[in-house]
Design a protein around this motif. Structure first.
Motif, short mmCIF file in Angstrom:
data_model
loop_
_atom_site.label_atom_id
_atom_site.label_comp_id
_atom_site.label_asym_id
_atom_site.label_seq_id
_atom_site.Cartn_x
_atom_site.Cartn_y
_atom_site.Cartn_z
N ASP A 151 0.83 -1.20 0.00
CA ASP A 151 0.00 0.00 0.00
C ASP A 151 0.86 1.24 0.00
O ASP A 151 2.08 1.17 0.10
N ILE A 152 0.21 2.39 -0.12
CA ILE A 152 0.85 3.70 0.00
C ILE A 152 0.39 4.33 1.30
O ILE A 152 -0.80 4.46 1.55
N CYS A 153 1.35 4.72 2.14
CA CYS A 153 1.05 5.28 3.46
C CYS A 153 1.58 6.71 3.55
O CYS A 153 2.76 6.90 3.87
N PRO A 154 0.75 7.72 3.26
CA PRO A 154 1.22 9.10 3.35
C PRO A 154 1.42 9.53 4.80
O PRO A 154 0.82 8.95 5.71
N GLN A 192 -6.64 3.22 3.54
CA GLN A 192 -5.99 4.50 3.77
C GLN A 192 -7.04 5.61 3.79
O GLN A 192 -8.23 5.33 3.76
N GLY A 193 -6.58 6.86 3.84
CA GLY A 193 -7.52 7.98 3.85
C GLY A 193 -7.25 9.01 4.92
O GLY A 193 -8.05 9.93 5.10
N GLY A 194 -6.14 8.86 5.64
CA GLY A 194 -5.80 9.86 6.64
C GLY A 194 -6.85 9.99 7.72
O GLY A 194 -7.40 9.00 8.19
N THR A 195 -7.15 11.22 8.09
CA THR A 195 -8.14 11.47 9.15
C THR A 195 -9.46 11.98 8.58
O THR A 195 -10.24 12.64 9.28
N ASP A 196 -9.71 11.67 7.32
CA ASP A 196 -10.98 12.03 6.68
C ASP A 196 -11.90 10.82 6.70
O ASP A 196 -11.70 9.87 5.94
N LYS A 201 -14.03 5.65 4.63
CA LYS A 201 -15.17 4.77 4.38
C LYS A 201 -15.28 4.40 2.91
O LYS A 201 -15.57 3.24 2.56
N ALA A 202 -15.03 5.36 2.03
CA ALA A 202 -15.10 5.08 0.60
C ALA A 202 -14.03 4.08 0.20
O ALA A 202 -14.28 3.15 -0.58
N HIS A 203 -12.82 4.24 0.75
CA HIS A 203 -11.74 3.31 0.42
C HIS A 203 -12.03 1.92 0.99
O HIS A 203 -11.78 0.90 0.34
N GLY A 218 -4.54 1.29 7.89
CA GLY A 218 -3.16 1.75 7.88
C GLY A 218 -3.12 3.27 7.92
O GLY A 218 -4.14 3.96 7.86
N GLY A 219 -1.91 3.81 8.04
CA GLY A 219 -1.76 5.25 7.97
C GLY A 219 -2.26 6.00 9.19
O GLY A 219 -2.59 7.19 9.09
N PHE A 220 -2.33 5.34 10.33
CA PHE A 220 -2.63 6.03 11.58
C PHE A 220 -1.35 6.10 12.41
O PHE A 220 -0.41 5.33 12.21
N SER A 221 -1.34 7.03 13.37
CA SER A 221 -0.17 7.24 14.23
C SER A 221 1.07 7.55 13.40
O SER A 221 2.16 7.04 13.65
N VAL A 222 0.88 8.40 12.37
CA VAL A 222 1.99 8.81 11.49
C VAL A 222 2.14 10.32 11.50
O VAL A 222 2.54 10.91 10.50
#
Length: 379
Positions: A151-154, A192-196, A201-203, A218-222
């Motif tokens: 995956d991609i984790c921004p 993924q989706g950050g804090t949105d 939900k869409a992802h 994924g992508g939490f606590s980053v």
């Protein structure tokens, strides 16, 4: 929703208490009661601990790091020596991450495109290419029960455009990972989706339409505010497919676990209990004990008088543990690690018992009150 399809794997919910749920994950290497915490065995070993000692904390699934095992000793070596189970002598369930987070974090030595990651090994500088197909091939050879998609984790402060692009690419890579997976190895998709919440939900809906055996957040606590992470989890986690396990990647503190279990999360991993142990920090129901502090020089009490871990049960005093830490003795790292992992094992066990009894809210209130009181006392 498509639902899991890998033979030998199953998940069922046994009870709920609010959004919290107690379940049973079936794998070829045994059943895992959820909620569960997975100790991190980055290099094929939970640092300082033997497999028997890890199991004694209640753990029935551990995490291995694909990136590190790919670079050393290599997936062919692991496969030749019985896969990760035979190689490490861990008899219970295992999960491996995709290696993507490590590759993505190598900002100064990595390039990313639609095909995957191109980076330089941190060991010898050699060029490596990590694609969805390579991630599945490496994890297939390593042979853990559960593999993770690439995956991609921004980072937490990325732009909305970056989060949207990460979701889109992660979805495309998800299809490639499923096409390349070993038929007898379960694979989890990564949301993924950050804090949105809407983007999350869409992802999640896109990935739930695919035959993944579980869904991870994924992508939490980053880098995002922790309170915001908790808010988003409450909104997003309960909406994930209830027929599959829900895994919150790389999180977190005991406080985080209590909050996330209450939101409906089933599985966790984090280096915090083992890393903090090596830094001389014991985690307790009432916060941290930083053992190098001078106030413990003659303290005869154990790390936690309510704890039944081997360290506390044996009566090792804080004064002795401080002496060992300052003297650089290896024993203290083992004693602290055993204690911290026991705390996490106790937390998820008591959480399961509370959910089965229909009293998770009261359980969470008691745990959070103790942790918050301890945090205030330390400041």
């Amino acid at each position: 929703m498509s639902g899991p399809t890998t033979p030998g794997y199953a998940f069922r919910t046994l009870a709920t208490s609010g959004a919290a749920r107690a379940g049973l994950l079936t794998t070829p290497h045994g059943e895992v009661e959820t909620p569960t915490f997975m100790p991190v065995g980055t290099q094929g070993s939970v640092k300082t601990m033997s497999p028997d000692e890890v199991a004694a904390t209640g753990a029935r699934i551990v995490l291995g790091n694909t990136y590190h095992l790919w670079l050393r000793p290599g997936p062919d070596v692991v496969a030749e020596l019985g896969g990760l189970h035979g190689f490490t002598k861990w008899p219970h369930a295992m999960l491996t991450d995709s290696g993507g987070f490590q590759a993505f974090s190598l900002a100064d030595r990595r390039k990313t495109d639609e095909d995957g990651f191109v980076f330089r090994s941190h060991l010898d500088g050699s060029k490596k290419v990590l694609t969805p197909e390579v991630a599945m091939q490496v994890q297939g050879k390593i042979g853990a029960d559960i593999a993770m998609q690439l995956d991609i984790c921004p980072p937490g402060d990325a732009s909305r455009a970056d989060f949207e692009a990460a979701c889109a690419r992660t979805t495309r890579w998800a299809r490639r990972c499923l096409a390349a997976k070993r038929a007898d190895q379960a694979v989890f998709g990564i949301v993924q989706g950050g804090t949105d919440p809407a983007l999350r939900k869409a992802h999640a809906e896109e990935l739930a339409a695919m035959p993944f055996d579980g869904l991870a957040l994924g992508g939490f606590s980053v880098g995002e505010p922790i309170q915001r992470m908790h808010e988003v989890l409450v909104e997003v986690a309960p909406t994930l497919d209830p027929e599959r396990p829900r895994y919150l990647m790389g999180v977190g503190t005991p406080y985080d676990l209590v909050r996330a279990i209450g939101a409906g999360v089933d599985m966790f991993d984090c280096v915090l209990p083992t890393r903090n142990a090596r830094n001389g920090q014991a985690l307790t129901r009432t916060g941290k004990v930083v053992i190098k502090q001078a106030r413990y020089r003659t303290d005869p009490s154990p790390l936690d008088p309510t704890c039944t871990c081997p360290t506390c049960a044996a009566g090792y005093s804080r004064a002795y543990l401080r002496h060992l830490f300052l003297a650089g003795e290896i024993l203290v790292l083992r004693l602290f690690t055993a204690h911290n992992l026991h705390l996490y094992g106790t937390l998820v066990r008591e959480a399961r018992e509370a959910i089965l009894a229909g009293r998770y809210e009261a359980f969470a209130r008691d745990w959070l009150a103790g942790l918050e009181a301890g945090s205030q006392a330390a400041t």
